[in-house]
Design a protein around this motif. Structure first.
Motif, PDB file in Angstrom:
ATOM      1  N   PRO A 199       0.800  -1.221   0.000  1.00  0.00           N
ATOM      2  CA  PRO A 199       0.000   0.000   0.000  1.00  0.00           C
ATOM      3  C   PRO A 199       0.840   1.282   0.000  1.00  0.00           C
ATOM      4  O   PRO A 199       0.428   2.284  -0.585  1.00  0.00           O
ATOM      5  CB  PRO A 199      -0.856  -0.103   1.254  1.00  0.00           C
ATOM      6  N   VAL A 200       2.010   1.256   0.612  1.00  0.00           N
ATOM      7  CA  VAL A 200       2.865   2.447   0.633  1.00  0.00           C
ATOM      8  C   VAL A 200       3.401   2.729  -0.773  1.00  0.00           C
ATOM      9  O   VAL A 200       3.359   3.869  -1.244  1.00  0.00           O
ATOM     10  CB  VAL A 200       4.021   2.278   1.649  1.00  0.00           C
ATOM     11  N   GLN A 201       3.889   1.682  -1.436  1.00  0.00           N
ATOM     12  CA  GLN A 201       4.375   1.874  -2.798  1.00  0.00           C
ATOM     13  C   GLN A 201       3.240   2.295  -3.717  1.00  0.00           C
ATOM     14  O   GLN A 201       3.435   3.117  -4.623  1.00  0.00           O
ATOM     15  CB  GLN A 201       5.020   0.599  -3.326  1.00  0.00           C
ATOM     16  N   ARG A 202       2.060   1.745  -3.524  1.00  0.00           N
ATOM     17  CA  ARG A 202       0.911   2.113  -4.352  1.00  0.00           C
ATOM     18  C   ARG A 202       0.566   3.594  -4.178  1.00  0.00           C
ATOM     19  O   ARG A 202       0.315   4.301  -5.143  1.00  0.00           O
ATOM     20  CB  ARG A 202      -0.292   1.235  -3.979  1.00  0.00           C
ATOM     21  N   LYS A 203       0.572   4.076  -2.925  1.00  0.00           N
ATOM     22  CA  LYS A 203       0.277   5.482  -2.663  1.00  0.00           C
ATOM     23  C   LYS A 203       1.326   6.376  -3.319  1.00  0.00           C
ATOM     24  O   LYS A 203       0.986   7.385  -3.937  1.00  0.00           O
ATOM     25  CB  LYS A 203       0.224   5.753  -1.163  1.00  0.00           C
TER      26      LYS A 203
END
Length: 50
Positions: free
Chosen positions: A37-41
């Motif tokens: 989720p961090v990389q996606r954000k």
């Protein structure tokens, strides 16, 4: 998307799901459909800046 990737959708539709899961894990995926989720954000923030 590059035109040469167009057949991938058809290949994905014709390949049995367990085989796709195995292939995706083999090339580096941790779980089918999983993502960080961090990389996606970070990615979404980058493309919104354009």
């Amino acid at each position: 998307m590059p035109r040469w990737l167009a057949p991938m959708g058809l290949i994905e539709e014709l390949t049995p799901t367990p085989v796709l899961w195995w292939l995706k894990r083999f090339v580096g995926g941790t779980e089918y459909g999983g993502y960080d989720p961090v990389q996606r954000k970070d990615y979404l923030d980058r493309i919104r800046q354009r």
